[in-house]
Design a protein around this motif. Structure first.
Motif: not given
Length: 284
Positions: A215-225
């Motif tokens: 969930q910490d990758f939300k900082i990028f505001n990009l879709p995660v694969l």
């Protein structure tokens, strides 16, 4: 429970002038045009077999078909660009002719392969090396203006699992991806999808630490694969084999969806679509 607006800032892709909706998660089916991919059932050796598998994936609910002509398993044999293109181009041309609704992603780290496969009719580039193995990749993607999936990998497929070390795996991966995003945005690459790179230059504990904090990758505001499908991070823990790792794959896909993943890259489309539907019912 995942936040409903997890990736609110980026909910769509531009695929050949058409808007592709990513407000709900999607499934990407893996089509390996290789003789040595780690999961033997995923290997595809002919155009007819590729057409059959792709049609099955589409019928089961796949939104993307990810085609690779270069095995990226640990210790995989290196092949030439020409050999990679020889494997890929006839498949792309056949899919465009027979299954024109298929959205084709090309799994390659080579700029020449990216360019020629997009010219042949592919729609996205999926680069395991995020430009590190070909310094022309970013400028090529910027010129082509196609969606670009970029992944974190420590090392190369030939050496990536030889004692990978991190100071802090989450912070190291986030820092790496942040630098790549900065370069790509400066080049005006508009449609970006990030991949933390599960199983690529990471020990088992690194993989699970990343998943636990996805969930910490939300900082990028990009879709995660995410791509866990039948990998060693599953079957080495369960002490079984890649052929027996479907249930484990579904468990990790479920966790990733609850933490906000937008694309599941899988060998088993039907099961991933079912997983997606049930998690969507849960989180609304």
């Amino acid at each position: 429970m995942a936040e409903k607006n997890f990736f609110e800032a980026k909910q769509s892709l531009n695929i050949k002038g058409k808007v592709f909706d990513l407000s709900t998660p999607k499934v990407m089916g893996i089509l390996n045009i290789t003789p040595d991919s780690f999961y033997s059932n995923s290997r595809t050796s002919s155009v007819d077999e590729a057409l059959r598998k792709t049609e099955q994936f589409l019928n089961e609910g796949a939104s993307f078909i990810d085609i690779g002509g270069y095995s990226s398993r640990p210790g995989a044999k290196d092949i030439s660009e020409d050999e990679e293109l020889f494997r890929l181009v006839p498949i792309i041309q056949a899919l465009n002719k027979n299954l024109p609704e298929a959205i084709i992603s090309i799994d390659t780290f080579r700029a020449k392969v990216a360019e020629e496969t997009i010219r042949a009719g592919a729609h996205l580039i999926n680069d395991i090396a995020a430009g590190d193995m070909d310094d022309k990749m970013f400028e090529t993607v910027a010129r082509l203006q196609v969606p670009y999936i970029f992944m974190h990998m420590q090392g190369t497929p030939q050496n990536m699992q030889q004692n990978p070390v991190y100071n802090n795996v989450l912070l190291d991966v986030i820092d790496y991806l942040a630098k790549k995003i900065s370069i790509l945005k400066a080049l005006k690459v508009h449609d970006l999808i990030l991949d933390p790179g599960f199983g690529f230059g990471k020990a088992i504990e690194h993989n699970y630490e990343l998943l636990g904090q996805l969930q910490d990758f939300k900082i990028f505001n990009l879709p995660v694969l995410v791509g866990f499908s039948r990998k060693g991070m599953i079957h080495k823990v369960l002490k079984n084999t890649a052929a027996e790792a479907l249930n484990g794959t579904t468990v990790l896909n479920t966790i990733a969806l609850q933490k906000g993943a937008k694309i599941l890259r899988v060998h088993d489309v039907k099961e991933a679509v079912e997983c997606l539907k049930l998690v969507e019912r849960l989180i609304g």
